[in-house]
Scaffold this active site. Sequence first.
Site, PDB file in Angstrom:
ATOM      1  N   ASN A 124      -8.376  -6.259   2.676  1.00 29.88           N
ATOM      2  CA  ASN A 124      -7.360  -5.944   1.952  1.00 29.88           C
ATOM      3  C   ASN A 124      -6.357  -5.668   3.243  1.00 29.88           C
ATOM      4  O   ASN A 124      -6.443  -4.583   4.063  1.00 29.88           O
ATOM      5  CB  ASN A 124      -7.395  -4.638   1.234  1.00 29.88           C
ATOM      6  CG  ASN A 124      -6.292  -3.908   0.903  1.00 29.88           C
ATOM      7  OD1 ASN A 124      -5.012  -4.627   0.786  1.00 29.88           O
ATOM      8  ND2 ASN A 124      -6.030  -2.672   0.400  1.00 29.88           N
ATOM      9  N   TRP A 125      -5.515  -6.454   3.440  1.00 24.92           N
ATOM     10  CA  TRP A 125      -4.405  -6.399   4.592  1.00 24.92           C
ATOM     11  C   TRP A 125      -3.538  -5.208   4.623  1.00 24.92           C
ATOM     12  O   TRP A 125      -2.853  -4.818   5.528  1.00 24.92           O
ATOM     13  CB  TRP A 125      -3.722  -7.611   4.988  1.00 24.92           C
ATOM     14  CG  TRP A 125      -4.396  -8.828   5.389  1.00 24.92           C
ATOM     15  CD1 TRP A 125      -5.932  -9.003   5.510  1.00 24.92           C
ATOM     16  CD2 TRP A 125      -4.313 -10.073   5.768  1.00 24.92           C
ATOM     17  NE1 TRP A 125      -6.372 -10.023   5.952  1.00 24.92           N
ATOM     18  CE2 TRP A 125      -5.149 -11.036   6.245  1.00 24.92           C
ATOM     19  CE3 TRP A 125      -2.728 -10.637   5.824  1.00 24.92           C
ATOM     20  CZ2 TRP A 125      -4.930 -12.318   6.452  1.00 24.92           C
ATOM     21  CZ3 TRP A 125      -2.845 -12.106   6.284  1.00 24.92           C
ATOM     22  CH2 TRP A 125      -3.920 -12.884   6.695  1.00 24.92           C
ATOM     23  N   LYS A 126      -3.323  -4.726   3.130  1.00 15.55           N
ATOM     24  CA  LYS A 126      -2.178  -3.717   3.030  1.00 15.55           C
ATOM     25  C   LYS A 126      -0.847  -4.345   3.453  1.00 15.55           C
ATOM     26  O   LYS A 126      -0.732  -5.473   3.495  1.00 15.55           O
ATOM     27  CB  LYS A 126      -2.540  -2.399   3.654  1.00 15.55           C
ATOM     28  CG  LYS A 126      -4.183  -2.017   3.415  1.00 15.55           C
ATOM     29  CD  LYS A 126      -4.209  -0.602   3.471  1.00 15.55           C
ATOM     30  CE  LYS A 126      -5.869  -0.242   3.310  1.00 15.55           C
ATOM     31  NZ  LYS A 126      -6.006   1.312   3.156  1.00 15.55           N
TER      32      LYS A 126
ATOM     33  N   GLU B 153      -3.935   3.614  -3.360  1.00 19.97           N
ATOM     34  CA  GLU B 153      -2.500   3.809  -2.856  1.00 19.97           C
ATOM     35  C   GLU B 153      -1.459   3.423  -3.772  1.00 19.97           C
ATOM     36  O   GLU B 153      -0.482   3.956  -3.774  1.00 19.97           O
ATOM     37  CB  GLU B 153      -2.416   2.854  -1.561  1.00 19.97           C
ATOM     38  CG  GLU B 153      -3.079   3.355  -0.347  1.00 19.97           C
ATOM     39  CD  GLU B 153      -3.740   2.602   0.602  1.00 19.97           C
ATOM     40  OE1 GLU B 153      -3.162   1.358   0.758  1.00 19.97           O
ATOM     41  OE2 GLU B 153      -4.653   2.807   1.390  1.00 19.97           O
TER      42      GLU B 153
ATOM     43  N   SER C 118     -13.306   3.142   4.761  1.00 19.74           N
ATOM     44  CA  SER C 118     -13.721   3.209   6.176  1.00 19.74           C
ATOM     45  C   SER C 118     -15.196   2.346   6.347  1.00 19.74           C
ATOM     46  O   SER C 118     -15.962   2.987   7.126  1.00 19.74           O
ATOM     47  CB  SER C 118     -13.929   4.487   6.708  1.00 19.74           C
ATOM     48  OG  SER C 118     -12.709   5.117   6.393  1.00 19.74           O
TER      49      SER C 118
ATOM     50  N   GLY D 231     -10.346  -2.358   4.407  1.00 18.36           N
ATOM     51  CA  GLY D 231      -8.942  -2.197   4.749  1.00 18.36           C
ATOM     52  C   GLY D 231      -8.703  -2.251   6.314  1.00 18.36           C
ATOM     53  O   GLY D 231      -8.525  -3.604   6.861  1.00 18.36           O
ATOM     54  N   GLY D 232      -8.714  -1.535   6.910  1.00 15.19           N
ATOM     55  CA  GLY D 232      -8.281  -1.334   8.434  1.00 15.19           C
ATOM     56  C   GLY D 232      -9.084  -2.453   9.411  1.00 15.19           C
ATOM     57  O   GLY D 232      -8.623  -2.962   9.875  1.00 15.19           O
TER      58      GLY D 232
HETATM   59  C1  PEP Z   1      -8.868  -0.209   1.234  1.00 13.18           C
HETATM   60  O1  PEP Z   1      -7.714  -0.094   1.694  1.00 13.18           O
HETATM   61  O2  PEP Z   1      -9.244  -0.544   0.353  1.00 13.18           O
HETATM   62  C2  PEP Z   1      -9.901   0.397   2.224  1.00 13.18           C
HETATM   63  C3  PEP Z   1     -11.177   0.443   1.803  1.00 13.18           C
HETATM   64  O3  PEP Z   1      -9.312   1.001   3.399  1.00 13.18           O
HETATM   65  P1  PEP Z   1     -10.312   1.468   4.773  1.00 13.18           P
HETATM   66  O4  PEP Z   1     -11.274   0.341   5.059  1.00 13.18           O
HETATM   67  O5  PEP Z   1      -9.326   1.247   5.646  1.00 13.18           O
HETATM   68  O6  PEP Z   1     -10.618   2.387   4.617  1.00 13.18           O
END
Ligand code: PEP
Length: 280
Positions: free
Chosen positions: A37-39, A127, A243, A264-265
């Site tokens: 998920n690039w956001k 989000e 995370s 995500g990140g």
């Molecule tokens: C996400 O945005 O779905 C996510 C899991 O973010 P992160 O891996 O950065 O916690």
Amino acid sequence: MVVGEPAGKRKSNWNDYQTIKYILKQYYMRKKIVAGNWKMNMNLEEGLKFAKSIEQYFSEKPPAGSEVILCTPFIHLQGVSEILKPGKVALGAQNCASESSGAFTGEVSAAMIKSTGAQYVIIGHSERRTYYHEDDRLLNKKTVLAINSGLNVIFCCGEIKEEREAGKHLIVVKRQLEDGLFTLSSEEMKKIVIAYEPVWAIGTGLTATPDQAQEMHHYIRGLVREKYGKECAEQITILYGGSCKPSNAAEIFSKPDVDGGLIGGASLKKEDFIAIVEAL
Ligand code: PEP
């Protein structure tokens, strides 16, 4: 069969063997997925360059037995779709409109997403729930529209920190699934991937322990079983998100009800994303 054993005993061994075989078959039949998920990151040029490098890597080293998905901002969908070769890396959006078309300035419909060549859309990310106040009823509407437009849905659920601390995490996720998802038919449920994302773990560096993830995934699979039956429950893919990184992915993915991750990140760093796919 053990020669010389009483017939009754042999029968029970045989039943155990069949049961184990059935469980293993169902387990391995489930689709394993790592979705990035690039956001709201990367401009068009950066995104296309990044997608190209991911595509190239998995063209040379196809992910064994798992599906890789890139969930990009809307502006990247068309360009990334042209880069990704069919069958190697799939494409998804991160949201869609709750209406099918018309005077909804700034919105992008599920059908428009589908027309870019994308196969997936994320719905119900925390989000979106938090910053844009998307509630279960609205998410249900989006989910139905997305499926009717031919998309697969990665449906997110998960509790906030206070809810976990109060011991309410199971009940919160149950409500999110019942109101957001469980109006679907069994046929429509085949287009659903569930992502369990504890909100307190998203982008915070805090991760659910493998046991916490397993407890929730097992619970979710049980809810699907109650509503849609054993076959649907055994076949539905349930991802963990929050995370997830190369250092913790393998341990989380080793749990029997965890079928991959929504990342995500770490999906923005090529080496990390690849390491997570390889952990699966
Ligand atoms: C996400 O945005 O779905 C996510 C899991 O973010 P992160 O891996 O950065 O916690």
